[in-house]
Design an enzyme around this catalytic site. Structure first.
Site, PDB file in Angstrom:
ATOM      1  N   TYR A  12       0.815  -1.204   0.000  1.00 49.99           N
ATOM      2  CA  TYR A  12       0.000   0.000   0.000  1.00 49.99           C
ATOM      3  C   TYR A  12       0.854   1.261   0.000  1.00 49.99           C
ATOM      4  O   TYR A  12       0.525   2.253  -0.629  1.00 49.99           O
ATOM      5  CB  TYR A  12      -0.913  -0.018   1.228  1.00 49.99           C
ATOM      6  CG  TYR A  12      -1.761   1.209   1.400  1.00 49.99           C
ATOM      7  CD1 TYR A  12      -2.912   1.389   0.639  1.00 49.99           C
ATOM      8  CD2 TYR A  12      -1.431   2.187   2.329  1.00 49.99           C
ATOM      9  CE1 TYR A  12      -3.704   2.516   0.803  1.00 49.99           C
ATOM     10  CE2 TYR A  12      -2.215   3.305   2.502  1.00 49.99           C
ATOM     11  CZ  TYR A  12      -3.345   3.469   1.733  1.00 49.99           C
ATOM     12  OH  TYR A  12      -4.119   4.580   1.899  1.00 49.99           O
ATOM     13  N   TYR A  13       1.982   1.234   0.697  1.00 57.26           N
ATOM     14  CA  TYR A  13       2.824   2.414   0.850  1.00 57.26           C
ATOM     15  C   TYR A  13       3.761   2.640  -0.330  1.00 57.26           C
ATOM     16  O   TYR A  13       4.553   3.581  -0.312  1.00 57.26           O
ATOM     17  CB  TYR A  13       3.612   2.317   2.166  1.00 57.26           C
ATOM     18  CG  TYR A  13       2.663   2.180   3.322  1.00 57.26           C
ATOM     19  CD1 TYR A  13       2.034   3.292   3.862  1.00 57.26           C
ATOM     20  CD2 TYR A  13       2.335   0.926   3.838  1.00 57.26           C
ATOM     21  CE1 TYR A  13       1.121   3.166   4.894  1.00 57.26           C
ATOM     22  CE2 TYR A  13       1.430   0.792   4.870  1.00 57.26           C
ATOM     23  CZ  TYR A  13       0.820   1.921   5.391  1.00 57.26           C
ATOM     24  OH  TYR A  13      -0.086   1.789   6.400  1.00 57.26           O
ATOM     25  N   HIS A 144       4.732  12.762   2.637  1.00 58.71           N
ATOM     26  CA  HIS A 144       4.032  13.048   1.395  1.00 58.71           C
ATOM     27  C   HIS A 144       3.113  14.225   1.625  1.00 58.71           C
ATOM     28  O   HIS A 144       2.706  14.513   2.738  1.00 58.71           O
ATOM     29  CB  HIS A 144       3.296  11.823   0.843  1.00 58.71           C
ATOM     30  CG  HIS A 144       2.155  11.361   1.682  1.00 58.71           C
ATOM     31  ND1 HIS A 144       0.857  11.673   1.386  1.00 58.71           N
ATOM     32  CD2 HIS A 144       2.114  10.631   2.806  1.00 58.71           C
ATOM     33  CE1 HIS A 144       0.061  11.130   2.299  1.00 58.71           C
ATOM     34  NE2 HIS A 144       0.807  10.500   3.175  1.00 58.71           N
TER      35      HIS A 144
END
Length: 158
Positions: A12-13, A144
């Protein structure tokens, strides 16, 4: 603000469209565990997948009894800056953005040190019956700047 969730999917990351969309964003190892594994302040690479599965950075040595695909990879601690800081970052020129990002990373490092000192535990034994303190945390610090609402806003069709 801090939110905490279990990591259920290590891939997911690695989503290019959300977490890794900005070349200037930081993605590096921090924490005493990273120092011990000789990863401290290095960019994150393939070792992330090995560590998340319970293996050494090179993927060859199990670091726990339950290493492998069934291993609980860890916890997602999301440190969000206050909205005023986010707005200042969005309106800033590149040098000021770097200063704000560096200050955020410094705050995250201090929070991780506090967690290592006071709140880092693991479970051992059948069904995790026994809790014991850990000596260190190995943390992927992934900065992010994209919000999900912005992604949704930009991808909507009229």
């Amino acid at each position: 603000m801090l939110t905490i969730h279990p990591i259920n999917n290590i891939n997911y990351y690695d989503q290019d469209d959300y977490y890794l969309n900005d070349a200037s964003s930081k993605d590096l190892w921090i924490g005493c565990g990273a120092e011990y594994l000789n990863l401290s302040n290095k960019p994150v690479g393939e070792e992330y997948h090995h560590l998340a599965r319970g293996y050494s950075p090179n993927g060859k040595t199990p670091l726990c009894k339950q290493a492998g695909d069934g291993h609980r990879p860890g916890w997602d601690l999301t440190f969000s800056a206050p909205k005023s800081v986010s707005l200042a970052w969005a309106m800033a020129d590149e040098p000021l953005r770097k200063e704000i990002s560096d200050a955020q990373l410094k705050a995250v490092r201090q929070a991780i040190q506090l967690l290592e000192k006071n709140a880092a535990y693991t479970r051992r034994g059948t069904n995790g019956k026994y809790r014991e303190r850990t000596q260190a945390l190995t943390v992927r610090a992934l900065e992010h700047v994209t919000s999900r609402s912005l992604i949704q806003l930009c991808t909507r069709t009229p």
